[in-house]
Design a protein around this motif. Structure first.
Motif, PDB file in Angstrom:
ATOM      1  N   GLU A 135       0.865  -1.183   0.000  1.00  0.00           N
ATOM      2  CA  GLU A 135       0.000   0.000   0.000  1.00  0.00           C
ATOM      3  C   GLU A 135       0.899   1.230   0.000  1.00  0.00           C
ATOM      4  O   GLU A 135       2.015   1.193   0.522  1.00  0.00           O
ATOM      5  CB  GLU A 135      -0.851  -0.035   1.283  1.00  0.00           C
ATOM      6  CG  GLU A 135      -1.806   1.134   1.442  1.00  0.00           C
ATOM      7  CD  GLU A 135      -2.745   0.951   2.647  1.00  0.00           C
ATOM      8  OE1 GLU A 135      -2.986  -0.208   3.053  1.00  0.00           O
ATOM      9  OE2 GLU A 135      -3.222   1.968   3.168  1.00  0.00           O
ATOM     10  N   TYR A 181       0.919   5.922  -0.284  1.00  0.00           N
ATOM     11  CA  TYR A 181       0.188   7.165  -0.077  1.00  0.00           C
ATOM     12  C   TYR A 181       0.359   7.992  -1.347  1.00  0.00           C
ATOM     13  O   TYR A 181       1.341   8.710  -1.486  1.00  0.00           O
ATOM     14  CB  TYR A 181       0.796   7.877   1.133  1.00  0.00           C
ATOM     15  CG  TYR A 181       0.181   9.173   1.613  1.00  0.00           C
ATOM     16  CD1 TYR A 181      -0.792   9.867   0.898  1.00  0.00           C
ATOM     17  CD2 TYR A 181       0.601   9.726   2.814  1.00  0.00           C
ATOM     18  CE1 TYR A 181      -1.324  11.057   1.369  1.00  0.00           C
ATOM     19  CE2 TYR A 181       0.082  10.915   3.300  1.00  0.00           C
ATOM     20  CZ  TYR A 181      -0.874  11.578   2.571  1.00  0.00           C
ATOM     21  OH  TYR A 181      -1.381  12.762   3.048  1.00  0.00           O
ATOM     22  N   MET A 224       2.048  11.743  -1.741  1.00  0.00           N
ATOM     23  CA  MET A 224       3.183  11.876  -0.828  1.00  0.00           C
ATOM     24  C   MET A 224       4.342  10.980  -1.267  1.00  0.00           C
ATOM     25  O   MET A 224       5.504  11.355  -1.142  1.00  0.00           O
ATOM     26  CB  MET A 224       2.787  11.523   0.607  1.00  0.00           C
ATOM     27  CG  MET A 224       3.967  11.674   1.564  1.00  0.00           C
ATOM     28  SD  MET A 224       3.547  11.385   3.288  1.00  0.00           S
ATOM     29  CE  MET A 224       5.197  11.313   4.016  1.00  0.00           C
ATOM     30  N   LEU A 261      -6.473  11.232   6.650  1.00  0.00           N
ATOM     31  CA  LEU A 261      -6.260   9.970   5.924  1.00  0.00           C
ATOM     32  C   LEU A 261      -5.636   8.930   6.849  1.00  0.00           C
ATOM     33  O   LEU A 261      -4.845   9.278   7.737  1.00  0.00           O
ATOM     34  CB  LEU A 261      -5.308  10.202   4.743  1.00  0.00           C
ATOM     35  CG  LEU A 261      -5.857  10.823   3.456  1.00  0.00           C
ATOM     36  CD1 LEU A 261      -6.392  12.228   3.680  1.00  0.00           C
ATOM     37  CD2 LEU A 261      -4.776  10.842   2.381  1.00  0.00           C
ATOM     38  N   TYR A 262      -6.009   7.678   6.613  1.00  0.00           N
ATOM     39  CA  TYR A 262      -5.464   6.574   7.408  1.00  0.00           C
ATOM     40  C   TYR A 262      -4.905   5.513   6.461  1.00  0.00           C
ATOM     41  O   TYR A 262      -5.521   5.210   5.439  1.00  0.00           O
ATOM     42  CB  TYR A 262      -6.564   5.950   8.276  1.00  0.00           C
ATOM     43  CG  TYR A 262      -7.358   6.967   9.062  1.00  0.00           C
ATOM     44  CD1 TYR A 262      -6.791   7.617  10.161  1.00  0.00           C
ATOM     45  CD2 TYR A 262      -8.668   7.293   8.706  1.00  0.00           C
ATOM     46  CE1 TYR A 262      -7.519   8.556  10.884  1.00  0.00           C
ATOM     47  CE2 TYR A 262      -9.399   8.229   9.423  1.00  0.00           C
ATOM     48  CZ  TYR A 262      -8.819   8.859  10.509  1.00  0.00           C
ATOM     49  OH  TYR A 262      -9.535   9.798  11.221  1.00  0.00           O
ATOM     50  N   PHE A 263      -3.751   4.951   6.840  1.00  0.00           N
ATOM     51  CA  PHE A 263      -3.139   3.916   5.997  1.00  0.00           C
ATOM     52  C   PHE A 263      -2.804   2.664   6.805  1.00  0.00           C
ATOM     53  O   PHE A 263      -2.637   2.720   8.030  1.00  0.00           O
ATOM     54  CB  PHE A 263      -1.856   4.448   5.353  1.00  0.00           C
ATOM     55  CG  PHE A 263      -2.110   5.514   4.322  1.00  0.00           C
ATOM     56  CD1 PHE A 263      -2.452   5.174   3.019  1.00  0.00           C
ATOM     57  CD2 PHE A 263      -2.046   6.853   4.666  1.00  0.00           C
ATOM     58  CE1 PHE A 263      -2.707   6.151   2.071  1.00  0.00           C
ATOM     59  CE2 PHE A 263      -2.304   7.843   3.725  1.00  0.00           C
ATOM     60  CZ  PHE A 263      -2.631   7.486   2.431  1.00  0.00           C
ATOM     61  N   ARG A 308       3.093   7.270  12.837  1.00  0.00           N
ATOM     62  CA  ARG A 308       3.737   8.422  12.210  1.00  0.00           C
ATOM     63  C   ARG A 308       2.632   9.338  11.701  1.00  0.00           C
ATOM     64  O   ARG A 308       1.512   8.883  11.444  1.00  0.00           O
ATOM     65  CB  ARG A 308       4.608   7.987  11.029  1.00  0.00           C
ATOM     66  CG  ARG A 308       5.724   7.028  11.408  1.00  0.00           C
ATOM     67  CD  ARG A 308       6.850   7.712  12.162  1.00  0.00           C
ATOM     68  NE  ARG A 308       7.917   6.791  12.525  1.00  0.00           N
ATOM     69  CZ  ARG A 308       7.973   6.131  13.670  1.00  0.00           C
ATOM     70  NH1 ARG A 308       7.012   6.257  14.571  1.00  0.00           N
ATOM     71  NH2 ARG A 308       8.988   5.323  13.931  1.00  0.00           N
ATOM     72  N   ALA A 337       1.823  12.683   8.871  1.00  0.00           N
ATOM     73  CA  ALA A 337       2.277  13.579   7.802  1.00  0.00           C
ATOM     74  C   ALA A 337       1.281  14.730   7.701  1.00  0.00           C
ATOM     75  O   ALA A 337       0.059  14.519   7.742  1.00  0.00           O
ATOM     76  CB  ALA A 337       2.357  12.836   6.475  1.00  0.00           C
ATOM     77  N   GLN A 382       1.358  16.061   3.450  1.00  0.00           N
ATOM     78  CA  GLN A 382       2.245  15.097   2.795  1.00  0.00           C
ATOM     79  C   GLN A 382       3.720  15.257   3.153  1.00  0.00           C
ATOM     80  O   GLN A 382       4.582  14.748   2.434  1.00  0.00           O
ATOM     81  CB  GLN A 382       2.030  15.128   1.269  1.00  0.00           C
ATOM     82  CG  GLN A 382       0.558  14.937   0.904  1.00  0.00           C
ATOM     83  CD  GLN A 382       0.312  14.664  -0.555  1.00  0.00           C
ATOM     84  OE1 GLN A 382       1.184  14.856  -1.393  1.00  0.00           O
ATOM     85  NE2 GLN A 382      -0.880  14.190  -0.866  1.00  0.00           N
ATOM     86  N   GLU A 441      -4.340  18.643   4.990  1.00  0.00           N
ATOM     87  CA  GLU A 441      -4.403  17.178   4.930  1.00  0.00           C
ATOM     88  C   GLU A 441      -3.499  16.566   6.003  1.00  0.00           C
ATOM     89  O   GLU A 441      -2.307  16.850   6.049  1.00  0.00           O
ATOM     90  CB  GLU A 441      -3.957  16.723   3.540  1.00  0.00           C
ATOM     91  CG  GLU A 441      -4.087  15.230   3.302  1.00  0.00           C
ATOM     92  CD  GLU A 441      -3.769  14.848   1.855  1.00  0.00           C
ATOM     93  OE1 GLU A 441      -4.572  15.211   0.969  1.00  0.00           O
ATOM     94  OE2 GLU A 441      -2.724  14.214   1.613  1.00  0.00           O
ATOM     95  N   ALA A 480      -2.322  12.872   7.702  1.00  0.00           N
ATOM     96  CA  ALA A 480      -2.355  11.417   7.471  1.00  0.00           C
ATOM     97  C   ALA A 480      -1.692  10.695   8.633  1.00  0.00           C
ATOM     98  O   ALA A 480      -0.639  11.120   9.123  1.00  0.00           O
ATOM     99  CB  ALA A 480      -1.639  11.076   6.169  1.00  0.00           C
ATOM    100  N   PHE A 522      -0.316   6.881   9.989  1.00  0.00           N
ATOM    101  CA  PHE A 522       0.066   5.549   9.497  1.00  0.00           C
ATOM    102  C   PHE A 522       1.145   4.948  10.390  1.00  0.00           C
ATOM    103  O   PHE A 522       1.803   5.670  11.144  1.00  0.00           O
ATOM    104  CB  PHE A 522       0.542   5.624   8.045  1.00  0.00           C
ATOM    105  CG  PHE A 522       1.396   6.822   7.707  1.00  0.00           C
ATOM    106  CD1 PHE A 522       2.724   6.884   8.078  1.00  0.00           C
ATOM    107  CD2 PHE A 522       0.852   7.902   6.998  1.00  0.00           C
ATOM    108  CE1 PHE A 522       3.515   7.978   7.746  1.00  0.00           C
ATOM    109  CE2 PHE A 522       1.643   9.021   6.665  1.00  0.00           C
ATOM    110  CZ  PHE A 522       2.967   9.046   7.040  1.00  0.00           C
TER     111      PHE A 522
END
Lengths: 154, 81
Positions: free
Chosen positions: A50, A52, A55, B4-6, B52, B54, B57, B71, B73, B75
């Motif tokens: 996966e 991003y 980024m 956002l989530y990863f 972590r 961001a 980005q 934004e 994020a 993760f």
């Protein structure tokens, strides 16, 4: 400098040949290739990667630019795949071109060290026991320390 | 702002992104707000040292200001290469 984040496979031979041919003032080309491997004691069905979007490209560009500033480097290539990969498939490659081999080797190591823990990719291993996210290794974080000195003083 | 989530953070929360109306001054304050929402957020943000962040980005810190940020994020540590 070329950065590619893609789901499609790449042709290592063709990429390397094109990269090496592009400049006549470079005496050394070093490449590293990451390959999906079977797990010890377990069968890996697939590796899911996966990332991003947005980024990732920016982070890779920043790492490649830093490598170019830090070493006597003519050119850099980074290809990293995402999506579902099976054992034996190539995940990623870096290539560096420099007038001399030390800069080409060092820059390739620098790129790999930073890419491992500063580029937003996450791997998930699919085995017969289910799916598990690959944990980051402390060793990968520690590997960055060797680059933390003053680049001019190396 | 967009949040956002990863990777496993996305799996625990159950969505990849959402728009959050917040006036949280820092990332830590935003995390506190999210934690208070529902158990799945509390589970995802149980230990921020395992995460972590961001901002627009760029990798950042949890005590960083959110002023002007569009934004955010979250993760786990990255595992590229």
């Amino acid at each position: 400098m070329r950065i590619s984040v893609q789901s499609e496979p790449f042709d290592l031979g063709r990429e390397t040949a094109e990269f090496a041919r592009a400049r006549t003032d470079m005496g050394a080309v070093v490449t590293f290739t990451g390959v999906v491997r079977d797990l010890p004691g377990s069968t890996l069905h697939a590796m899911e990667i996966e990332h991003y979007p947005g980024m990732t490209e920016g982070a890779l560009k920043k790492i490649a630019t830093e490598a170019r500033d830090r070493f006597a480097l003519g050119d850099v290539l980074v290809i990293h795949r995402f999506g579902r990969l099976t054992p034996g498939e190539m995940i990623m490659m870096v290539a560096t071109a420099a007038p001399h081999r030390k800069d080409a080797f060092d820059a390739a190591e620098f790129l790999m060290d930073y890419l491992k823990s500063r580029a937003p990719f996450w791997k998930r291993e699919i085995t017969e026991d289910g799916a598990a996210w690959v944990a980051a290794r402390d060793a990968d974080e520690r590997a960055l320390e060797r680059w933390s000195g003053d680049p001019a003083g190396d | 702002m967009d949040v956002l989530y990863f990777a496993w953070v996305r799996e625990r929360i159950g969505i990849a992104r959402e728009t959050v109306n917040t006036s949280a001054p820092t990332v830590n304050d935003l995390v506190d707000e999210l934690r208070a929402r529902e158990e799945r957020y509390a589970a995802a943000f149980e230990d921020t040292s395992a995460l972590r962040v961001a901002l627009d980005q760029e990798l950042s810190e949890f005590d960083a200001s959110l002023e002007g940020v569009r934004e955010v994020a979250f993760f786990p540590p990255m595992t590229g290469g």
